[in-house]
Design an enzyme around this catalytic site. Structure first.
Site, short mmCIF file in Angstrom:
data_model
loop_
_atom_site.label_atom_id
_atom_site.label_comp_id
_atom_site.label_asym_id
_atom_site.label_seq_id
_atom_site.Cartn_x
_atom_site.Cartn_y
_atom_site.Cartn_z
N HIS A 145 0.85 -1.18 0.00
CA HIS A 145 0.00 0.00 0.00
C HIS A 145 0.89 1.24 0.00
CE1 HIS A 145 -3.22 2.75 1.00
NE2 HIS A 145 -4.04 1.80 0.65
N PRO A 146 0.66 2.19 -0.89
CA PRO A 146 1.56 3.33 -1.05
C PRO A 146 1.42 4.45 -0.01
CG PRO A 146 -0.22 3.49 -2.62
CD PRO A 146 -0.39 2.17 -1.90
N CYS A 147 0.47 4.35 0.91
CA CYS A 147 0.21 5.47 1.82
C CYS A 147 1.45 5.96 2.57
CB CYS A 147 -0.86 5.11 2.83
SG CYS A 147 -2.52 5.24 2.17
N GLY A 148 2.23 5.08 3.15
CA GLY A 148 3.37 5.50 3.95
C GLY A 148 4.66 5.66 3.18
N GLU A 195 6.69 9.03 3.45
CA GLU A 195 7.27 9.29 4.77
C GLU A 195 8.56 8.49 4.98
OE1 GLU A 195 3.90 8.65 4.55
OE2 GLU A 195 3.32 10.75 4.78
#
Length: 69
Positions: A14-17, A20
């Protein structure tokens, strides 16, 4: 994690993090020299070297040396 239809192990990224932890990883990059941004080659190699470990992929250090030339 087991696939819901195939009932086999599978990986999901999943690319969300991503932004960061890539910022943290590349903060210490000495070749940047204060310039904004990171060369695409270095970014991709860094990303592959982190994510690829999950499936046993190892990026040779020589590839990183070539991006600094």
């Amino acid at each position: 994690m087991e696939h819901p239809y195939l009932n086999r192990p599978w990986y999901k990224l999943h690319p969300c993090g991503t932004s960061e932890w890539m910022k943290l990883l590349l903060l210490a990059e000495p070749s940047r020299g204060g310039s904004p941004g990171v060369p695409v080659e270095l970014y991709l190699l860094s990303w592959i070297s982190m994510v690829g470990q999950v499936v046993g992929l190892k990026v040779p250090l020589e590839m990183f040396n070539k991006t600094n030339e």
